[in-house]
Design an enzyme around this catalytic site. Structure first.
Site, PDB file in Angstrom:
ATOM      1  N   LYS A 161       0.641  -1.132   0.089  1.00  0.00           N
ATOM      2  CA  LYS A 161      -0.082  -0.132  -0.153  1.00  0.00           C
ATOM      3  C   LYS A 161       0.880   1.367  -0.082  1.00  0.00           C
ATOM      4  O   LYS A 161       0.351   2.446  -0.454  1.00  0.00           O
ATOM      5  CB  LYS A 161      -0.889  -0.139   1.235  1.00  0.00           C
ATOM      6  CG  LYS A 161      -1.987  -1.073   0.927  1.00  0.00           C
ATOM      7  CD  LYS A 161      -3.171  -0.959   2.037  1.00  0.00           C
ATOM      8  CE  LYS A 161      -4.329  -1.889   1.598  1.00  0.00           C
ATOM      9  NZ  LYS A 161      -4.181  -3.385   1.784  1.00  0.00           N
TER      10      LYS A 161
HETATM   11  C1  LIG Z   1      -4.636  -4.296   1.154  1.00  0.00           C
HETATM   12  C2  LIG Z   1      -3.651  -5.755   1.121  1.00  0.00           C
HETATM   13  C3  LIG Z   1      -4.129  -6.668   0.019  1.00  0.00           C
HETATM   14  C4  LIG Z   1      -5.333  -6.715  -0.868  1.00  0.00           C
HETATM   15  O1  LIG Z   1      -5.144  -5.423  -1.757  1.00  0.00           O
HETATM   16  P1  LIG Z   1      -6.577  -5.079  -2.797  1.00  0.00           P
HETATM   17  O2  LIG Z   1      -6.157  -3.789  -3.464  1.00  0.00           O
HETATM   18  O3  LIG Z   1      -7.390  -4.642  -1.593  1.00  0.00           O
HETATM   19  O4  LIG Z   1      -6.858  -6.086  -3.202  1.00  0.00           O
HETATM   20  C5  LIG Z   1      -3.219  -7.865  -0.065  1.00  0.00           C
HETATM   21  N1  LIG Z   1      -2.181  -8.136   0.655  1.00  0.00           N
HETATM   22  C6  LIG Z   1      -1.786  -6.826   1.730  1.00  0.00           C
HETATM   23  C7  LIG Z   1      -0.917  -7.245   2.733  1.00  0.00           C
HETATM   24  C8  LIG Z   1      -2.698  -5.942   1.920  1.00  0.00           C
HETATM   25  O5  LIG Z   1      -2.292  -4.974   2.854  1.00  0.00           O
END
Ligand SMILES: *Cc1c(COP(=O)(O)O)cnc(C)c1O
Length: 467
Positions: A112
């Site tokens: 993120k």
């Molecule tokens: C947010 C997140 C996901 C999922 O991502 P999306 O964009 O919501 O599909 C997967 N793995 C981790 C570690 C995350 O923080």
């Protein structure tokens, strides 16, 4: 470039306006009016570019009218200067024609950061231009909160309030949020669960009268278009690194809200030769049921070892549906109405055929997740976090061929999820990187508030800096 709503009932808007709101006024999500296209020759000419320069090439067409080139370059340079790997997104080979794309070298150790470091600097620029101040309000069950806080902590035009369920996030995740003590950062521990937090955020976006005059809320969850846009880049980056664009590739993506994998879909539409995108889910498998059996129905939430993918409904899936239904906003409105009243919908034959042309799916439960972590560190000393383990396991189930590269997205560092790693039999506590080694010694700052909307809103109103 203008942006339109997936529900088709509002006027096209500029990039800047879209980034500074959240949902479209008609309840839909914003998508670009048209998708920029790159030829194979052009993409091939990008081989060898730095991650930052590649980001500029990929993102520039989306923002062209709103941000001058030099500014966009600066925003990108600032965003990725906080990453602790020279390659920004390194690839690690884990098998024959199989790679893991490590997306966890940013400040909070999850993918993120790619979007939220960028969004923080972008908002700072846009708000400075407009001489505006905004309030960010978000709910988190883990990774989003810390990534948003790290992204916005140096932005003087933003006050940020992150709600997390009191005593229900892991200690590493909580400390990553609460040890950031800049004066514009406010952590609220709500005496409730994640849904309570999210509902308060939703209600607050719906009626913003509680804010001081002149302030409004900006969304930093993955419905914000800028987040998706920044994530498109690493699909190009990874494909170029393993022989693309002339060599076709596939990706496996651990999926929750469908934001990350939707960025892969856009990369494909922009001209990157991707054969298959694997939707890797945990036991919260609404997308897997939809793709494999045309069953898009809400089920009870399961608390898994991969908490960042624990969702009942994937909000960004609506962006894909919009394309599957030939960008007919009224068709999407009908599907969503049906979903709101009955908790489910089915895709029509044409839409189902289309989605299956590019996407495959795989459900990986907790038992398979720990087995995947265990297998990998015992066979090759490579330690996966539970989310990344789901991606790798699913990628192996859904190979197009033995020759075609399968790139599995690693979305978090294993030290963020020590409990799952220990459950997999790993004999040590996975170590936090050096820059975070003192995380457990740092001071924390957060406020505990009752599970009550007006209490939370008055708290926010009282803390928003009025200068
Ligand atoms: C947010 C997140 C996901 C999922 O991502 P999306 O964009 O919501 O599909 C997967 N793995 C981790 C570690 C995350 O923080």
């Amino acid at each position: 470039m203008k942006y339109i709503s997936t529900r088709g009932a509002c006027a096209p808007q500029s990039f800047a306006d879209v980034v500074l709101t959240g949902l479209a006024p008609d309840g839909g999500l914003f998508v670009p009016e048209h998708i920029p296209q790159f030829s194979i020759d052009e993409i091939a000419s990008w081989r060898g570019l730095s991650y930052e320069e590649l980001s500029f090439r990929v993102m520039a067409p989306f923002v062209a009218d709103d941000i001058p080139e030099v500014k966009l370059r600066q925003i990108i340079a600032d965003a990725y200067s906080s990453f602790r790997h020279r390659a920004i997104a390194p690839l690690v080979q884990t098998g024959t024609n199989e790679w893991v794309l490590e997306l966890f070298h940013g400040p909070t150790l999850a993918f993120k950061d790619f979007a939220l470091q960028f969004l923080g600097h972008l908002l700072d620029y846009l708000l400075e231009q407009r001489q505006q101040k905004v309030v960010i309000m978000g709910a988190t069950s883990g990774d989003t909160g810390s990534a948003a806080i790290e992204g916005c902590r140096r932005c003087s035009n933003i006050d940020i309030f992150i709600l997390h369920p009191h005593q229900r996030v892991s200690e590493v995740q909580r400390r990553q949020m609460t040890t950031v003590v800049d004066s514009n950062i406010h952590n609220i521990a709500v005496e409730g669960n994640f849904d309570d937090c999210q509902n308060m955020v939703k209600s607050s976006f719906g009626d913003q009268a509680f804010l001081p005059q002149g302030r409004r809320l900006v969304a930093v969850n993955s419905i914000n278009w800028a987040r998706i846009m920044a994530q498109i880049v690493y699909y190009f980056w990874a494909a170029l690194s393993v022989g693309g664009p002339r060599r076709r590739v596939s990706f496996s993506v651990p999926t929750g809200n469908f934001g990350d994998i939707f960025a892969g879909y856009l990369a494909q539409k922009m001209g990157l030769p991707i054969d298959r995108l694997v939707i890797a889910t945990n036991a919260n498998d609404i997308l897997h049921r939809c793709i494999s059996g045309n069953d898009h129905s809400k089920q009870a939430l399961v608390h898994s070892l991969s908490p960042s993918m624990d969702i009942m409904v994937s909000s960004n899936f609506e962006r894909l549906l919009f394309d599957l239904y030939d960008q007919q906003g009224n068709a999407i409105q009908q599907l969503m109405d049906r979903f709101a009243s009955t908790g489910k919908f089915e895709l029509d034959e044409a839409a189902l055929r289309r989605v299956r042309g590019l996407f495959a799916s795989c459900r990986v439960d907790d038992e398979q997740t720990v087995a995947a972590i265990h297998d990998e560190y015992t066979s090759s000393d490579y330690l996966l976090d539970p989310h990344s383990a789901i991606g790798l396991h699913a990628g192996r189930q859904c190979r197009v061929s033995a020759e075609q590269p399968m790139i599995c997205l690693a979305t978090a560092h294993p030290a963020k999820f020590p409990d799952a790693v220990r459950k997999a039999g790993y004999p040590h506590t996975p170590e936090l990187p050096q820059h975070m080694a003192d995380l457990f010694d740092r001071d924390e700052r957060f406020d505990v508030l009752p599970n009550d909307l007006s209490a939370v809103q008055s708290f926010i109103a009282s803390k928003v800096s009025v200068l």
